[in-house]
Design an enzyme around this catalytic site. Structure first.
Site, PDB file in Angstrom:
ATOM      1  N   ASP A 108      40.502  44.250  46.124  1.00  0.00           N
ATOM      2  CA  ASP A 108      39.764  44.376  44.863  1.00  0.00           C
ATOM      3  C   ASP A 108      40.306  45.560  44.054  1.00  0.00           C
ATOM      4  O   ASP A 108      39.833  45.832  42.945  1.00  0.00           O
ATOM      5  CB  ASP A 108      38.247  44.466  45.091  1.00  0.00           C
ATOM      6  CG  ASP A 108      37.836  45.660  45.922  1.00  0.00           C
ATOM      7  OD1 ASP A 108      38.703  46.417  46.402  1.00  0.00           O
ATOM      8  OD2 ASP A 108      36.597  45.844  46.102  1.00  0.00           O
ATOM      9  N   SER A 109      41.351  46.226  44.588  1.00  0.00           N
ATOM     10  CA  SER A 109      42.098  47.205  43.790  1.00  0.00           C
ATOM     11  C   SER A 109      42.678  46.527  42.550  1.00  0.00           C
ATOM     12  O   SER A 109      43.119  47.197  41.621  1.00  0.00           O
ATOM     13  CB  SER A 109      43.231  47.824  44.624  1.00  0.00           C
ATOM     14  OG  SER A 109      44.020  46.822  45.224  1.00  0.00           O
ATOM     15  N   LYS A 143      37.742  40.843  53.978  1.00  0.00           N
ATOM     16  CA  LYS A 143      37.540  42.260  54.285  1.00  0.00           C
ATOM     17  C   LYS A 143      36.298  42.763  53.571  1.00  0.00           C
ATOM     18  O   LYS A 143      36.040  42.395  52.418  1.00  0.00           O
ATOM     19  CB  LYS A 143      38.765  43.076  53.858  1.00  0.00           C
ATOM     20  CG  LYS A 143      38.593  44.583  54.055  1.00  0.00           C
ATOM     21  CD  LYS A 143      39.913  45.324  53.994  1.00  0.00           C
ATOM     22  CE  LYS A 143      40.406  45.635  52.610  1.00  0.00           C
ATOM     23  NZ  LYS A 143      39.518  46.444  51.792  1.00  0.00           N
ATOM     24  N   GLU A 152      33.693  46.456  53.107  1.00  0.00           N
ATOM     25  CA  GLU A 152      33.672  47.908  53.296  1.00  0.00           C
ATOM     26  C   GLU A 152      32.402  48.375  53.998  1.00  0.00           C
ATOM     27  O   GLU A 152      31.311  47.876  53.729  1.00  0.00           O
ATOM     28  CB  GLU A 152      33.774  48.610  51.926  1.00  0.00           C
ATOM     29  CG  GLU A 152      35.104  48.359  51.227  1.00  0.00           C
ATOM     30  CD  GLU A 152      35.252  49.114  49.908  1.00  0.00           C
ATOM     31  OE1 GLU A 152      34.409  49.977  49.589  1.00  0.00           O
ATOM     32  OE2 GLU A 152      36.230  48.824  49.192  1.00  0.00           O
ATOM     33  N   GLU A 185      40.900  54.108  55.590  1.00  0.00           N
ATOM     34  CA  GLU A 185      41.458  54.660  54.345  1.00  0.00           C
ATOM     35  C   GLU A 185      41.163  56.151  54.212  1.00  0.00           C
ATOM     36  O   GLU A 185      40.007  56.575  54.326  1.00  0.00           O
ATOM     37  CB  GLU A 185      40.878  53.893  53.133  1.00  0.00           C
ATOM     38  CG  GLU A 185      41.403  54.444  51.807  1.00  0.00           C
ATOM     39  CD  GLU A 185      41.135  53.536  50.608  1.00  0.00           C
ATOM     40  OE1 GLU A 185      40.570  52.436  50.789  1.00  0.00           O
ATOM     41  OE2 GLU A 185      41.488  53.947  49.489  1.00  0.00           O
TER      42      GLU A 185
HETATM   43  O1  KIV Z   1      41.530  46.885  47.516  1.00  0.00           O
HETATM   44  C1  KIV Z   1      42.499  47.309  48.152  1.00  0.00           C
HETATM   45  O2  KIV Z   1      43.645  47.274  47.715  1.00  0.00           O
HETATM   46  C2  KIV Z   1      42.228  47.890  49.466  1.00  0.00           C
HETATM   47  C3  KIV Z   1      43.313  48.730  50.052  1.00  0.00           C
HETATM   48  C4  KIV Z   1      43.313  50.051  49.379  1.00  0.00           C
HETATM   49  C5  KIV Z   1      43.164  48.866  51.528  1.00  0.00           C
HETATM   50  O3  KIV Z   1      41.183  47.727  50.010  1.00  0.00           O
END
Ligand code: KIV
Length: 271
Positions: free
Chosen positions: A54-55, A122, A124, A189
């Site tokens: 989600d980056s 994934k 968090e 992270e």
């Molecule tokens: O969203 C993302 O790119 C991530 C990475 C920083 C691990 O979660």
């Protein structure tokens, strides 16, 4: 393109392949990916895991946090990546508030897998309730501990986590709980390298670090940071791989080989 066609008969990696890499001490290389063109290149170079992070809210959409990213955004970008994938394992992020309850997590994970084509999702934090519910539905889950970008408004700042003893102990305990709940992978992270080393050694599942030192089982970077084309300042734990490369393919290949040979991250990229 030639490199890419030669991969057409290659079987996609599975979670078992990643677990076997940890057992035999082979480092896992991972990059974020958001579109078809970059994904074809990343995959053809042999990067093991593509993370549709989600980056994308920051590097593709230009926001200063990941919070505005929606499920529709994630499904769209995951589809762009997964439908050109040949070998790399594809993980997609569950975005902010898409796993407020285990049922929401399951419904949204199903979208990422069915419409997006992800092999794993994934999420968090120590959301043991969600991980265990997803595991029971047969959905592979990657945990994410340490710096949690979706909680930035609670944290106040993007900073190293787990520097204090109690904080470090909580991260270790949470990592064990996530593994016991069924997580198949863990991203750590922005934590001290020594803490990440302990977690990677104690867990059976592969631990992928970002700003977590060289002793993790694998490494991930945000693609746009390592290509030095991000809209915001590159974090200290990342590296500009374009600096000594003639083109983007060479930069990605240099990153892949540096991870495999434990040459990245160096101490200047670690805490
Ligand atoms: O969203 C993302 O790119 C991530 C990475 C920083 C691990 O979660």
């Amino acid at each position: 393109m030639t490199q890419y066609s030669s991969l057409s008969t290659v079987k996609p990696l599975s979670i078992n392949d990643l677990a076997a890499m940890k057992r035999r001490g082979e480092k896992i290389s991972c990059l974020t990916a958001y579109d078809a063109s970059f994904s074809m290149l990343i995959d053809s170079i042999g990067i093991d895991v593509m993370l549709v992070g989600d980056s994308l809210g920051m590097v593709i959409q230009g926001y200063n946090t990941t919070l505005p990213v929606t499920m529709d955004d994630m499904v769209y970008h995951t589809r762009c990546v997964s439908h050109v994938r040949r070998r790399a394992f594809v993980i997609a992020d569950l975005p902010f508030m898409s796993y407020a309850t285990p049922l929401m997590a399951a419904e949204n994970a199903a979208r990422l897998m069915q419409a997006g084509g992800a092999q794993m999702v994934k999420l968090e934090g120590a959301r043991i309730d969600c991980v265990s519910f997803l595991f029971d539905q047969g959905i592979p889950v990657c945990g994410h501990l340490g710096l949690l970008p979706q909680s930035i408004n609670q944290l106040g700042d993007y900073k190293v986590q787990g520097k204090e003893r109690l904080e470090a102990e909580k991260i270790i305990a949470d990592a064990h709980q996530l593994e016991q709940a069924g997580a198949g992978l863990l991203v750590l992270e922005c934590v001290p390298a020594e803490l990440a080393r302990k977690v990677s050694t104690q867990l059976t599942i592969p631990v992928i670090g970002i700003g977590a030192g060289v002793d993790c089982d694998g490494q991930v970077l945000v693609l746009y940071d390592m290509l030095n084309i991000g809209v915001s300042k590159r974090p200290r734990f990342s590296k500009n791989f374009m600096q000594d490369a003639a083109d983007i393919g060479q930069a990605i290949a240099a990153y892949h080989s540096a991870v495999k040979q434990s040459q990245f991250p160096a101490s200047e990229h670690s805490f």
